[in-house]
Motif scaffolding. Sequence first.
Motif, mmCIF file in Angstrom:
data_model
loop_
_atom_site.group_PDB
_atom_site.id
_atom_site.type_symbol
_atom_site.label_atom_id
_atom_site.label_comp_id
_atom_site.label_asym_id
_atom_site.label_seq_id
_atom_site.Cartn_x
_atom_site.Cartn_y
_atom_site.Cartn_z
ATOM 1 N N GLY A 153 0.825 -1.109 0.153
ATOM 2 C CA GLY A 153 -0.085 -0.003 -0.041
ATOM 3 C C GLY A 153 0.951 1.280 -0.140
ATOM 4 O O GLY A 153 0.401 2.533 -0.024
ATOM 5 N N THR A 154 2.002 1.362 -0.007
ATOM 6 C CA THR A 154 2.975 2.377 0.169
ATOM 7 C C THR A 154 3.668 2.569 -1.421
ATOM 8 O O THR A 154 4.106 1.692 -1.971
ATOM 9 N N GLN A 155 3.249 3.748 -1.811
ATOM 10 C CA GLN A 155 3.844 4.257 -3.300
ATOM 11 C C GLN A 155 5.085 5.036 -2.905
ATOM 12 O O GLN A 155 5.121 5.830 -2.186
ATOM 13 N N THR A 156 6.081 4.674 -3.905
ATOM 14 C CA THR A 156 7.233 5.287 -3.909
ATOM 15 C C THR A 156 7.498 6.288 -5.084
ATOM 16 O O THR A 156 7.424 5.629 -6.127
ATOM 17 N N ALA A 157 8.021 7.242 -4.970
ATOM 18 C CA ALA A 157 8.121 8.175 -6.199
ATOM 19 C C ALA A 157 9.582 8.697 -6.130
ATOM 20 O O ALA A 157 10.172 8.931 -5.083
ATOM 21 N N LEU A 158 10.206 8.622 -7.272
ATOM 22 C CA LEU A 158 11.591 8.919 -7.514
ATOM 23 C C LEU A 158 11.471 10.261 -8.145
ATOM 24 O O LEU A 158 10.890 10.512 -9.116
ATOM 25 N N ILE A 159 12.402 11.199 -7.772
ATOM 26 C CA ILE A 159 12.448 12.620 -8.071
ATOM 27 C C ILE A 159 13.933 12.963 -8.693
ATOM 28 O O ILE A 159 14.879 12.471 -7.941
ATOM 29 N N LEU A 160 13.902 13.211 -10.017
ATOM 30 C CA LEU A 160 15.030 13.371 -10.708
ATOM 31 C C LEU A 160 15.320 14.982 -11.136
ATOM 32 O O LEU A 160 14.509 15.425 -11.826
ATOM 33 N N LYS A 206 20.143 1.890 -11.300
ATOM 34 C CA LYS A 206 20.789 0.616 -11.553
ATOM 35 C C LYS A 206 21.027 -0.080 -9.758
ATOM 36 O O LYS A 206 20.766 -0.999 -9.680
ATOM 37 N N ALA A 207 21.391 1.029 -9.112
ATOM 38 C CA ALA A 207 21.536 0.663 -7.614
ATOM 39 C C ALA A 207 20.207 0.216 -6.903
ATOM 40 O O ALA A 207 20.282 -0.618 -6.275
ATOM 41 N N LEU A 208 19.250 1.114 -7.012
ATOM 42 C CA LEU A 208 17.991 0.818 -6.825
ATOM 43 C C LEU A 208 17.317 -0.571 -7.300
ATOM 44 O O LEU A 208 16.989 -1.308 -6.443
ATOM 45 N N GLN A 209 17.694 -0.868 -8.426
ATOM 46 C CA GLN A 209 17.266 -1.918 -8.900
ATOM 47 C C GLN A 209 17.940 -3.135 -8.421
ATOM 48 O O GLN A 209 17.106 -4.271 -8.274
ATOM 49 N N THR A 258 11.499 -0.937 -5.475
ATOM 50 C CA THR A 258 10.471 -0.552 -6.564
ATOM 51 C C THR A 258 9.890 0.853 -6.478
ATOM 52 O O THR A 258 10.005 1.550 -5.520
ATOM 53 N N ILE A 259 10.168 1.469 -7.654
ATOM 54 C CA ILE A 259 9.686 2.674 -7.923
ATOM 55 C C ILE A 259 7.971 2.752 -8.590
ATOM 56 O O ILE A 259 8.123 2.076 -9.802
ATOM 57 N N ASP A 260 7.292 3.500 -7.946
ATOM 58 C CA ASP A 260 5.871 3.505 -8.590
ATOM 59 C C ASP A 260 5.490 4.473 -9.524
ATOM 60 O O ASP A 260 4.671 4.574 -10.392
ATOM 61 N N ARG A 261 6.546 5.684 -9.531
ATOM 62 C CA ARG A 261 6.349 6.825 -10.504
ATOM 63 C C ARG A 261 7.529 7.561 -10.307
ATOM 64 O O ARG A 261 8.220 7.578 -9.337
ATOM 65 N N ILE A 308 29.577 7.508 -10.934
ATOM 66 C CA ILE A 308 29.433 8.292 -9.506
ATOM 67 C C ILE A 308 28.067 8.116 -9.007
ATOM 68 O O ILE A 308 27.756 7.849 -7.952
ATOM 69 N N GLY A 309 26.930 8.063 -9.922
ATOM 70 C CA GLY A 309 25.714 7.867 -9.604
ATOM 71 C C GLY A 309 25.354 6.775 -8.708
ATOM 72 O O GLY A 309 24.876 6.315 -7.827
ATOM 73 N N TYR A 310 26.046 5.710 -9.319
ATOM 74 C CA TYR A 310 25.869 4.198 -8.902
ATOM 75 C C TYR A 310 26.645 4.081 -7.744
ATOM 76 O O TYR A 310 25.952 3.434 -6.623
ATOM 77 N N ASP A 311 27.824 4.449 -7.462
ATOM 78 C CA ASP A 311 28.495 4.542 -6.148
ATOM 79 C C ASP A 311 28.052 5.103 -5.065
ATOM 80 O O ASP A 311 27.723 4.648 -4.024
ATOM 81 N N GLU A 312 27.546 6.556 -5.516
ATOM 82 C CA GLU A 312 26.857 7.174 -4.067
ATOM 83 C C GLU A 312 25.507 6.702 -3.865
ATOM 84 O O GLU A 312 25.088 6.550 -2.961
ATOM 85 N N GLY A 313 25.044 6.075 -5.051
ATOM 86 C CA GLY A 313 23.223 5.460 -4.652
ATOM 87 C C GLY A 313 23.595 4.238 -3.949
ATOM 88 O O GLY A 313 23.017 4.074 -3.020
ATOM 89 N N SER A 314 24.450 3.445 -4.203
ATOM 90 C CA SER A 314 24.711 2.154 -3.488
ATOM 91 C C SER A 314 24.727 2.285 -1.791
ATOM 92 O O SER A 314 24.095 1.741 -1.195
ATOM 93 N N ARG A 315 25.756 3.314 -1.551
ATOM 94 C CA ARG A 315 25.934 3.748 -0.430
ATOM 95 C C ARG A 315 24.639 4.330 0.268
ATOM 96 O O ARG A 315 24.329 3.967 1.622
ATOM 97 N N ALA A 316 24.061 5.135 -0.322
ATOM 98 C CA ALA A 316 22.745 5.882 0.267
ATOM 99 C C ALA A 316 21.805 4.807 0.519
ATOM 100 O O ALA A 316 21.117 4.818 1.569
#
Length: 264
Positions: A5-12, A27-30, A35-38, A242-250
């Motif tokens: 029931g929780t929707q997750t939004a990704l803001i870019l 890529k790191a999120l996957q 899961t991203i819903d919108r 950079i995005g992948y490495d930083e994302g994985s850590r976060a």
Amino acid sequence: MNQQGTQTALILSGGGIRGMAHIGFIKALQEHGITIDRVSGASAGALVGALFCNGNSTEEMLAFFKETPLFRYNYFSINKPGLIDTDRYYSVLKGYLMHDSFEELALPLHVAATNLQEGYLREFHSGPLIKPLLASASLSPVFSPVEIDGQLYADGGILSNFPLEFVTDKAQRFIGSNTTELSSLSAKHLKNALQLTARVSSLMIYSRTKEKLQRCDFFIQPSGLKKIGFLDKSGIEKAYTIGYDEGSRAILSFLDKERQQAAG
């Protein structure tokens, strides 16, 4: 990861070539099963978001940006404001997205664009897809504005470089990727009107983004992107990494906090 029931939004955010860090983050999120819903995006973030919502792989996203020319001679603008005719990219985008429709995307997408004539931020989320994407990514004064419904639209980042506001009532969890962190400047970089104008614009954009980032459950804002030029295609792979490495850590930090909260 999403609770039922929780929707997750990704803001870019916007950010030109620096926005390729969004792809690494995705890529790191996957890989971590998030899961991203919108998606809500501006400028480069809108383009990345569209490809993601279309179901393109991260490899296909990178290929799009690597293969799309920026300064091909027959793309130069004639009788339009801007150096490059943004409309020339319609067929390029159509080749990747296939359908010129928000409704044909696998996930809901919200795109920010700036109405230059009336001076307001417009959210596009239904109907024709490609022209709003081109408008959102038309960085002035390099790219010409795009005409939609008789009005001229340009870079969504002018008024909202991190369009969280489009999804606050449509999701419960918010994940952000901001690729336009503000850098410190020495006085020698503020010696003429152009440098001053650019700095003031950056300050205005970032001040609005900073508050929105704090409303995210977690976000990335990689400092390593500062040395990559906005339109420097040679920086695509570096920004992605950079995005992948930083994302994985976060992500690992966020998941660890969630486990601690659940245990406590």
